[in-house]
Design a protein around this motif. Structure first.
Motif, PDB file in Angstrom:
ATOM      1  N   SER A   9       1.121  -0.677   0.151  1.00  9.56           N
ATOM      2  CA  SER A   9      -0.217  -0.279   0.083  1.00  9.56           C
ATOM      3  C   SER A   9       0.567   1.455   0.331  1.00  9.56           C
ATOM      4  CB  SER A   9      -0.908  -0.166   1.218  1.00  9.56           C
ATOM      5  OG  SER A   9      -2.059  -1.202   0.821  1.00  9.56           O
ATOM      6  N   LEU A  49       0.515   5.486   0.367  1.00  8.15           N
ATOM      7  CA  LEU A  49      -0.265   5.503   1.877  1.00  8.15           C
ATOM      8  C   LEU A  49       0.666   4.996   2.431  1.00  8.15           C
ATOM      9  CD1 LEU A  49      -3.896   3.171   1.455  1.00  8.15           C
ATOM     10  CD2 LEU A  49      -3.317   5.597   1.514  1.00  8.15           C
ATOM     11  N   ARG A  55      -6.991   8.862   8.190  1.00 12.57           N
ATOM     12  CA  ARG A  55      -5.830   7.976   7.220  1.00 12.57           C
ATOM     13  C   ARG A  55      -7.721   7.149   6.084  1.00 12.57           C
ATOM     14  NH1 ARG A  55      -3.322   3.319  10.151  1.00 12.57           N
ATOM     15  NH2 ARG A  55      -2.248   3.249   7.851  1.00 12.57           N
ATOM     16  N   ARG A  56      -8.526   7.304   6.478  1.00  9.31           N
ATOM     17  CA  ARG A  56      -9.722   6.598   5.774  1.00  9.31           C
ATOM     18  C   ARG A  56      -9.571   7.548   4.509  1.00  9.31           C
ATOM     19  NH1 ARG A  56     -13.043   7.244   8.730  1.00  9.31           N
ATOM     20  NH2 ARG A  56     -12.938   6.026   9.651  1.00  9.31           N
ATOM     21  N   VAL A  85      -6.952   6.462   2.204  1.00  4.46           N
ATOM     22  CA  VAL A  85      -7.413   5.198   2.041  1.00  4.46           C
ATOM     23  C   VAL A  85      -8.332   5.660   0.375  1.00  4.46           C
ATOM     24  CG1 VAL A  85      -8.235   3.705   1.583  1.00  4.46           C
ATOM     25  CG2 VAL A  85      -6.769   3.783   3.925  1.00  4.46           C
ATOM     26  N   ASN A 107      -2.728  -5.635   5.879  1.00  5.10           N
ATOM     27  CA  ASN A 107      -3.448  -3.828   5.206  1.00  5.10           C
ATOM     28  C   ASN A 107      -4.560  -3.987   5.823  1.00  5.10           C
ATOM     29  OD1 ASN A 107      -0.496  -3.518   4.584  1.00  5.10           O
ATOM     30  ND2 ASN A 107      -1.190  -3.525   2.994  1.00  5.10           N
ATOM     31  N   ASP A 152      -6.765  -0.990   4.301  1.00  8.16           N
ATOM     32  CA  ASP A 152      -7.088  -0.728   2.756  1.00  8.16           C
ATOM     33  C   ASP A 152      -8.029  -1.285   2.127  1.00  8.16           C
ATOM     34  OD1 ASP A 152      -5.433  -0.890   1.294  1.00  8.16           O
ATOM     35  OD2 ASP A 152      -3.595  -0.353   2.323  1.00  8.16           O
ATOM     36  N   ASP A 153      -8.583  -0.594   0.909  1.00  8.91           N
ATOM     37  CA  ASP A 153      -9.419  -1.481   0.109  1.00  8.91           C
ATOM     38  C   ASP A 153      -8.850  -1.916  -1.085  1.00  8.91           C
ATOM     39  OD1 ASP A 153     -10.007   1.030  -0.777  1.00  8.91           O
ATOM     40  OD2 ASP A 153     -12.157   0.284  -0.817  1.00  8.91           O
ATOM     41  N   LEU A 154      -7.762  -1.715  -1.145  1.00 10.90           N
ATOM     42  CA  LEU A 154      -6.588  -1.302  -2.095  1.00 10.90           C
ATOM     43  C   LEU A 154      -7.000  -2.890  -3.234  1.00 10.90           C
ATOM     44  CD1 LEU A 154      -3.925   1.160  -1.901  1.00 10.90           C
ATOM     45  CD2 LEU A 154      -5.899   2.003  -2.712  1.00 10.90           C
ATOM     46  N   GLU A 201     -11.005  -3.640   8.779  1.00 15.70           N
ATOM     47  CA  GLU A 201     -11.099  -2.470   7.155  1.00 15.70           C
ATOM     48  C   GLU A 201     -11.775  -1.009   8.060  1.00 15.70           C
ATOM     49  OE1 GLU A 201     -13.298  -4.541   3.860  1.00 15.70           O
ATOM     50  OE2 GLU A 201     -14.010  -5.921   5.480  1.00 15.70           O
ATOM     51  N   VAL A 240     -12.686   1.560   6.434  1.00 18.65           N
ATOM     52  CA  VAL A 240     -13.614   1.339   5.134  1.00 18.65           C
ATOM     53  C   VAL A 240     -15.426   0.511   6.000  1.00 18.65           C
ATOM     54  CG1 VAL A 240     -12.874   2.320   2.218  1.00 18.65           C
ATOM     55  CG2 VAL A 240     -13.372  -0.491   3.134  1.00 18.65           C
TER      56      VAL A 240
END
Length: 230
Positions: free
Chosen positions: A14, A19, A57-58, A61, A88, A90-92, A107, A109
């Motif tokens: 990430s 990030l 942070r969100r 992301v 991680n 994040d949702d990458l 998560e 998100v």
């Protein structure tokens, strides 16, 4: 039947999407120790501060984009039975197209009830504020694993590691436990690669490939798809 492939990813993947990691922060965020904004104790002491940290942070992301490593991993699903286990939040991976992703550390998100960890909801990009509550009336908190909390889905993750015929470990220092110990469950016969920009001693039968995730992971993927070893 497709071969089973396991991807074990960490913050280094990430980071190549811009990030920041806790390591990048040097243990501090806006002069606060990271433990103050990422622990149950910090939440109890100053929930407003914790929410502000994770809101920041969100937003980062949401504005970040999947990189070539994320996309290469997703492409593997056309040819293999792929599971991504990631440290991680994040949702990458998902946005790149990976359909089976296990988030050991939660998560960002998503939010969850502060009294019932099983009661979660999607945030859809929204900030969390004091006064945002779940259906049980409790304050919502980030759906992430803080320092001192139990890592999630370890049993399921162990099974996926144990059944994998090919493994790529990428972007992790393998110093965060218990997650790092998952690789001990891998079969001796599985084809295993450790990808890192830092010199590392490859664990548990991994072959070490030094370089960035965005350079090395697509190379491994292309080799596997072409039916040859990297």
């Amino acid at each position: 039947m497709k071969e089973k492939v396991l991807i074990f990813s960490g913050a280094g993947v990430s980071a190549e999407s811009g990030l920041r990691t806790f390591r990048d922060m040097g243990g501090l965020w806006n002069e606060y120790a990271v433990e103050e904004v990422a622990s149950p104790e910090g939440w109890a002491k100053n929930p407003e501060l914790v929410l502000r940290f994770y809101n920041e942070r969100r937003r980062a992301v949401i504005s970040a984009q999947p990189n070539e490593a994320h996309r290469a991993i997703a492409r593997l699903e056309e040819f293999f039975d792929v599971v991504v286990i990631t440290q991680n939040i994040d949702d990458l991976h998902e946005r790149a197209g990976s359909s089976k992703v296990i988030h050991l550390h939660g998560e960002i998100v998503r939010a969850r009830s502060s009294v019932d960890p099983n009661l979660t909801c999607q945030l859809d990009g929204a900030d969390l504020e004091i006064g945002d509550t779940c259906e049980k009336g409790s304050q919502l908190r980030p759906d992430v694993v803080w320092f001192g909390e139990e890592v999630r889905l370890m049993r399921a993750a162990e099974k996926y590691v144990a059944n994998a015929e090919r493994i790529i470990t990428v972007g992790t220092s393998l110093t965060v436990h218990p997650a790092a110990g998952l690789l001990k469950k891998a079969k001796f016969s599985s084809e295993k690669y450790l990808v890192s920009v830092d010199e590392m001693h490859p664990p548990y039968g991994h072959r070490f490939l030094r370089g960035s995730a965005t350079m090395v992971v697509p190379h491994i993927v292309n080799c596997w798809i072409a039916g040859r070893k990297p």
